[in-house]
Scaffold this motif. Structure first.
Motif, short mmCIF file in Angstrom:
data_model
loop_
_atom_site.label_atom_id
_atom_site.label_comp_id
_atom_site.label_asym_id
_atom_site.label_seq_id
_atom_site.Cartn_x
_atom_site.Cartn_y
_atom_site.Cartn_z
N LEU A 33 2.58 -12.06 2.40
CA LEU A 33 3.56 -11.05 2.80
C LEU A 33 4.86 -11.71 3.25
CD1 LEU A 33 4.13 -8.03 3.39
CD2 LEU A 33 3.22 -8.42 5.69
N LEU A 34 4.75 -12.73 4.08
CA LEU A 34 5.94 -13.46 4.55
C LEU A 34 6.65 -14.15 3.40
CD1 LEU A 34 4.60 -14.99 7.91
CD2 LEU A 34 6.28 -13.15 7.63
N PHE A 35 5.87 -14.67 2.46
CA PHE A 35 6.44 -15.30 1.26
C PHE A 35 7.32 -14.30 0.52
CE2 PHE A 35 6.75 -16.72 -3.05
CZ PHE A 35 6.64 -18.10 -3.04
N GLY A 36 6.80 -13.08 0.36
CA GLY A 36 7.54 -12.05 -0.35
C GLY A 36 8.83 -11.67 0.36
N PHE A 37 8.76 -11.51 1.67
CA PHE A 37 9.95 -11.14 2.43
C PHE A 37 10.99 -12.26 2.45
CE2 PHE A 37 7.41 -7.94 5.17
CZ PHE A 37 7.64 -6.95 4.24
N LEU A 38 10.52 -13.52 2.53
CA LEU A 38 11.44 -14.65 2.63
C LEU A 38 12.10 -14.99 1.29
CD1 LEU A 38 9.48 -17.08 5.00
CD2 LEU A 38 11.58 -15.82 5.52
N PHE A 39 11.31 -14.99 0.24
CA PHE A 39 11.81 -15.46 -1.05
C PHE A 39 12.25 -14.32 -1.97
CE2 PHE A 39 9.14 -18.96 0.44
CZ PHE A 39 10.02 -20.03 0.30
N GLY A 40 11.99 -13.07 -1.58
CA GLY A 40 12.39 -11.95 -2.41
C GLY A 40 13.89 -11.89 -2.67
N PRO A 41 14.73 -11.84 -1.63
CA PRO A 41 16.18 -11.74 -1.86
C PRO A 41 16.77 -12.88 -2.67
CG PRO A 41 15.64 -11.13 0.40
CD PRO A 41 14.38 -11.69 -0.20
N PRO A 42 16.47 -14.16 -2.34
CA PRO A 42 17.05 -15.22 -3.16
C PRO A 42 16.57 -15.20 -4.61
CG PRO A 42 15.50 -16.14 -1.57
CD PRO A 42 15.72 -14.72 -1.19
N PHE A 242 -8.22 -14.35 -2.32
CA PHE A 242 -7.27 -14.14 -3.41
C PHE A 242 -6.76 -12.70 -3.40
CE2 PHE A 242 -6.29 -12.63 -7.65
CZ PHE A 242 -5.46 -13.61 -8.16
N THR A 243 -7.67 -11.73 -3.26
CA THR A 243 -7.25 -10.33 -3.30
C THR A 243 -6.42 -9.96 -2.06
OG1 THR A 243 -9.35 -9.58 -2.31
CG2 THR A 243 -9.21 -9.65 -4.72
N ALA A 244 -6.72 -10.58 -0.91
CA ALA A 244 -5.90 -10.35 0.28
C ALA A 244 -4.49 -10.89 0.07
CB ALA A 244 -6.55 -11.01 1.50
N ALA A 245 -4.41 -12.05 -0.59
CA ALA A 245 -3.10 -12.63 -0.90
C ALA A 245 -2.36 -11.74 -1.89
CB ALA A 245 -3.28 -14.04 -1.48
N LEU A 246 -3.09 -11.18 -2.86
CA LEU A 246 -2.46 -10.28 -3.83
C LEU A 246 -1.92 -9.03 -3.12
CD1 LEU A 246 -3.98 -9.33 -7.30
CD2 LEU A 246 -2.70 -7.71 -5.93
N PHE A 247 -2.68 -8.52 -2.17
CA PHE A 247 -2.22 -7.33 -1.44
C PHE A 247 -0.96 -7.64 -0.63
CE2 PHE A 247 -2.16 -3.96 1.68
CZ PHE A 247 -2.65 -2.87 1.00
N GLY A 248 -0.96 -8.79 0.04
CA GLY A 248 0.22 -9.18 0.81
C GLY A 248 1.43 -9.42 -0.08
N GLY A 249 1.22 -10.15 -1.17
CA GLY A 249 2.31 -10.40 -2.11
C GLY A 249 2.78 -9.12 -2.77
N GLY A 250 1.84 -8.20 -3.02
CA GLY A 250 2.20 -6.92 -3.62
C GLY A 250 3.07 -6.08 -2.69
#
Length: 360
Positions: A33-42, A242-250
């Motif tokens: 989830l943090l990965f998505g928020f941090l790297f999404g805009p750039p 893996f599925t928890a990571a997919l949910f967070g990334g999703g």
């Protein structure tokens, strides 16, 4: 990777928490989830600059989609990057099923990336030739099917387990690999067909992945399999991470994909995530349950098949446009209405899928 911190534990301290799959699944979710928020805009900024005109929009599609011209694609890179990073950090890297699902995800993601790149660079909707894409997908699925069979218990190898009828196993023999290939390739392409509206595909994928993750955790524990009367597949519990990571990334991706989308998932994401769902189903011996949990994807794919076959035979169409979400667009449904109602359907189907884990 962080699982190895358990070597520092004396059995009653903080490091002992890393022994628990549920704790590491929570860590994987937050990391992705943090990965998505941090790297999404750039990432979106880079994609927008590199792609210029963004994803090509079909001329024969719904007129409302023309307003989406210029939106960058390949947003699946954010999801795949988040879930791979989080899985690598929190999962046991000596687990063959973790590597199986990662392999399928990355391999199908690579096909999708090549397809997206071809579409954007040539500014047309054709991309990689269909036969080449299908052939590569089949090759990947064959490797995955053999990989899964090799790591299944001897009494489950080449067997098809039936939901509800827990004592029934169908020996597919030589047909096991072709069947598994159909599951994985079919799942990848069905999710790909579903990805046609802002936010439409990602939430049903997250719901299906979470459901399969719970199933994977259950069938990977002897106590749960005895209580629920399902077949025990040692090692599959790690798939929950893996599925928890997919949910967070999703969720991180959905933040930017919510209408109006700032970025599209593209084939990079849809093929990767669809392939992952198929691989998890094969690994956990719940291939038929995937057809229930991912019923929305099945309907989307069937609507295309029915449309094509009927049109070739009669010259007429069953639906106003396929896949079926476009049919409802043509009927005048607002895009958010279609998306949210399809989410609700996915959640209902997930509950039905979990209900197959009935207590004896």
């Amino acid at each position: 990777m962080l699982y190895w911190l358990t070597a520092l534990s004396d059995g009653g301290d903080f490091f002992n928490l890393f022994r628990y799959i549920t704790f590491r699944a929570g860590g994987a979710f937050l990391t992705a989830l943090l990965f998505g928020f941090l790297f999404g805009p750039p990432l979106i900024n880079v994609l927008r600059k590199r792609q210029g005109k963004g994803q090509p929009i079909r001329d024969d599609g719904p007129e409302a989609h023309l307003s989406k011209a210029g939106t960058p694609t390949m947003g699946g890179l954010l999801i795949v990057g988040a879930l791979v990073t989080a899985t690598a950090l929190w999962a046991r890297l000596d687990n063959p099923f973790v590597w199986l699902v990662l392999f399928v995800t990355l391999a199908f993601g690579a096909i999708g990336f090549a397809d997206d790149y071809a579409k954007v660079s040539k500014q047309n909707t054709k991309g990689v030739p269909g036969k080449l894409r299908l052939g590569l997908g089949i090759l990947i699925a064959v490797v995955a099917a053999l990989w899964a069979a090799w790591n299944h218990p001897a009494d489950l190898q080449n067997q098809l387990a039936l939901p509800v009828f827990k004592d029934t196993l169908i020996n597919l023999g030589l047909f096991y690999v072709p069947f598994s290939v159909c599951v994985i390739v079919g799942s990848a392409n069905a999710v790909n067909l579903t990805d046609g509206l802002d936010g439409l595909a990602i939430m049903p994928v997250m719901i299906a992945a979470t459901t399969l993750g719970i199933i994977a955790y259950a069938v990977g524990r002897t106590d749960f399999t005895e209580y629920l009367d399902v077949h025990y597949v040692p090692g599959t519990g790690e798939i929950l991470i893996f599925t928890a990571a997919l949910f967070g990334g999703g969720l991180g991706f959905l933040w930017y994909n919510a209408p109006p989308a700032a970025v599209f998932m593209g084939d990079t994401g849809s093929l990767a995530l669809g392939g992952a769902l198929g691989a998890i189903a094969v690994a956990t011996k719940h291939e038929l349950v995937l057809a229930i949990v991912g019923g929305l994807f099945v309907v989307e794919a069937l609507s295309v098949i029915i449309q094509v076959l009927y049109f070739k035979r009669t010259g007429r169409r069953v639906f106003l446009m396929a896949p079926i979400h476009h049919h409802y667009e043509k009927k005048g449904w607002a895009e958010p209405t279609i998306v949210i109602r399809f989410w609700i359907i996915s959640l209902i189907l997930a509950m039905i899928g979990l209900a197959t884990l009935k207590v004896r």
